[in-house]
Scaffold this motif. Structure first.
Motif, PDB file in Angstrom:
ATOM      1  N   UNK A 197       0.855  -1.190   0.000  1.00  0.00           N
ATOM      2  CA  UNK A 197       0.000   0.000   0.000  1.00  0.00           C
ATOM      3  C   UNK A 197       0.888   1.236   0.000  1.00  0.00           C
ATOM      4  N   UNK A 198       0.588   2.158  -0.895  1.00  0.00           N
ATOM      5  CA  UNK A 198       1.434   3.339  -1.072  1.00  0.00           C
ATOM      6  C   UNK A 198       0.797   4.616  -0.530  1.00  0.00           C
ATOM      7  N   UNK A 199      -0.483   4.788  -0.731  1.00  0.00           N
ATOM      8  CA  UNK A 199      -1.178   6.009  -0.354  1.00  0.00           C
ATOM      9  C   UNK A 199      -2.442   5.687   0.443  1.00  0.00           C
ATOM     10  N   UNK A 200      -2.876   6.682   1.218  1.00  0.00           N
ATOM     11  CA  UNK A 200      -4.177   6.617   1.885  1.00  0.00           C
ATOM     12  C   UNK A 200      -4.985   7.849   1.491  1.00  0.00           C
ATOM     13  N   UNK A 201      -6.178   7.611   0.984  1.00  0.00           N
ATOM     14  CA  UNK A 201      -7.163   8.668   0.774  1.00  0.00           C
ATOM     15  C   UNK A 201      -8.065   8.666   1.997  1.00  0.00           C
ATOM     16  N   UNK A 202      -8.155   9.792   2.686  1.00  0.00           N
ATOM     17  CA  UNK A 202      -8.931   9.861   3.920  1.00  0.00           C
ATOM     18  C   UNK A 202      -9.940  10.998   3.833  1.00  0.00           C
ATOM     19  N   UNK A 203     -11.172  10.707   4.226  1.00  0.00           N
ATOM     20  CA  UNK A 203     -12.208  11.730   4.350  1.00  0.00           C
ATOM     21  C   UNK A 203     -12.587  11.841   5.817  1.00  0.00           C
ATOM     22  N   UNK A 204     -12.383  13.031   6.390  1.00  0.00           N
ATOM     23  CA  UNK A 204     -12.694  13.302   7.794  1.00  0.00           C
ATOM     24  C   UNK A 204     -14.002  14.078   7.914  1.00  0.00           C
ATOM     25  N   UNK A 205     -14.697  13.864   9.030  1.00  0.00           N
ATOM     26  CA  UNK A 205     -15.828  14.723   9.389  1.00  0.00           C
ATOM     27  C   UNK A 205     -15.837  14.888  10.901  1.00  0.00           C
ATOM     28  N   UNK A 206     -16.726  15.745  11.408  1.00  0.00           N
ATOM     29  CA  UNK A 206     -16.834  15.938  12.848  1.00  0.00           C
ATOM     30  C   UNK A 206     -17.698  14.864  13.506  1.00  0.00           C
ATOM     31  N   UNK A 207     -18.272  13.956  12.712  1.00  0.00           N
ATOM     32  CA  UNK A 207     -19.108  12.874  13.253  1.00  0.00           C
ATOM     33  C   UNK A 207     -18.261  11.620  13.449  1.00  0.00           C
ATOM     34  N   UNK A 208     -18.331  11.047  14.631  1.00  0.00           N
ATOM     35  CA  UNK A 208     -17.554   9.839  14.918  1.00  0.00           C
ATOM     36  C   UNK A 208     -18.401   8.620  14.554  1.00  0.00           C
ATOM     37  N   UNK A 209     -18.071   8.007  13.437  1.00  0.00           N
ATOM     38  CA  UNK A 209     -18.779   6.824  12.957  1.00  0.00           C
ATOM     39  C   UNK A 209     -17.761   5.759  12.570  1.00  0.00           C
ATOM     40  N   UNK A 210     -18.242   4.552  12.330  1.00  0.00           N
ATOM     41  CA  UNK A 210     -17.360   3.484  11.845  1.00  0.00           C
ATOM     42  C   UNK A 210     -16.984   3.799  10.404  1.00  0.00           C
ATOM     43  N   UNK A 211     -15.696   4.000  10.107  1.00  0.00           N
ATOM     44  CA  UNK A 211     -15.333   4.398   8.749  1.00  0.00           C
ATOM     45  C   UNK A 211     -15.501   3.270   7.733  1.00  0.00           C
ATOM     46  N   UNK A 212     -15.855   3.663   6.520  1.00  0.00           N
ATOM     47  CA  UNK A 212     -15.846   2.737   5.391  1.00  0.00           C
ATOM     48  C   UNK A 212     -14.405   2.620   4.913  1.00  0.00           C
ATOM     49  N   UNK A 213     -13.879   1.401   4.872  1.00  0.00           N
ATOM     50  CA  UNK A 213     -12.480   1.194   4.479  1.00  0.00           C
ATOM     51  C   UNK A 213     -12.419   0.261   3.279  1.00  0.00           C
TER      52      UNK A 213
END
Length: 240
Positions: A197-213
């Protein structure tokens, strides 16, 4: 060749005066970033050629797309790229450092999407090209400063999207948590199925939820792209 205009399906980018040329990272982020929350205001931090701002102008109906660029030549070139596009009336570039911009704008209307393909070469190595070093080295915009600043400019329901080295993923998640930002989606990028794995695309928000990975593989073999990658970028690359 890299000094020639880079032609996409709906816009063209001049990059002869930019230290950082068009690369896969920027195209990936501009295509991957979710617009499901219909952002009307977008901020692109460290816009370079203006690529990501132009991609989001093509993909969205956002009426305000601001870009920020500290390096003078890149700033001037991004302005020219914006002006010659079909969306020049929605695109604006600021010539400023991010900390100055945050200081000036944090009490103004918040952005609904903040996006960045930040500099990430934090090693001691320098190329000797000051503009390129500034564009590529993390001390020009540390991840902590980027995420903290973005948290002050982001609306309550907004998203912060970025692409970083996979080695920085856990660091970014920790910094985000310290500023009330949590991952809602993470896509890990590999060159080929057997590559690390070379890169991570991350989307943040102020809501704490289980992230889709999930995971994205770019190529089956050299220049033989996966269907997933082609589907993601087909609206942009001329030959896909």
């Amino acid at each position: 060749m890299s000094n020639q205009p880079f032609k996409f399906k709906h816009f063209s980018i001049d990059q002869d005066r930019c230290a950082m040329k068009i690369g896969t990272d920027g195209v990936l982020l501009g295509a991957w970033s979710s617009l499901e929350h219909n952002p009307d205001s977008i901020l692109d931090i460290g816009t370079g050629t203006g690529l990501i701002s132009l991609m989001l102008a093509q993909r969205s109906n956002a009426q305000l797309i601001d870009a920020l660029e500290i390096e003078e030549n890149a700033y001037e070139q991004s302005v020219e790229n914006f002006e010659k596009s079909d969306w020049g009336d929605r695109l604006f570039c600021y010539h400023a450092a991010f900390d100055e911009f945050v200081e000036e704008m944090q009490d103004e209307e918040k952005y609904e999407l903040i996006i960045s393909n930040p500099p990430f070469f934090s090693e001691d190595y320098k190329t000797g090209n000051e503009n390129r070093d500034q564009a590529r080295f993390a001390e020009a915009l540390p991840l902590t400063e980027l995420i903290e600043g973005a948290s002050l400019l982001l609306s309550e329901t907004g998203r912060l999207d970025m692409i970083i080295p996979f080695s920085e993923e856990s660091n970014a998640l920790n910094i985000g948590k310290n500023h009330g930002l949590f991952p809602c989606k993470i896509t890990r990028v590999k060159g080929t199925d057997s590559a690390p794995i070379k890169r991570s695309l991350i989307s943040f928000s102020f809501s704490e939820t289980e992230p889709e990975i999930d995971e994205l593989v770019l190529e089956i073999s050299r220049h033989n792209y996966t269907e997933e990658f082609k589907a993601l970028v087909k609206d942009f690359y001329l030959k896909l």
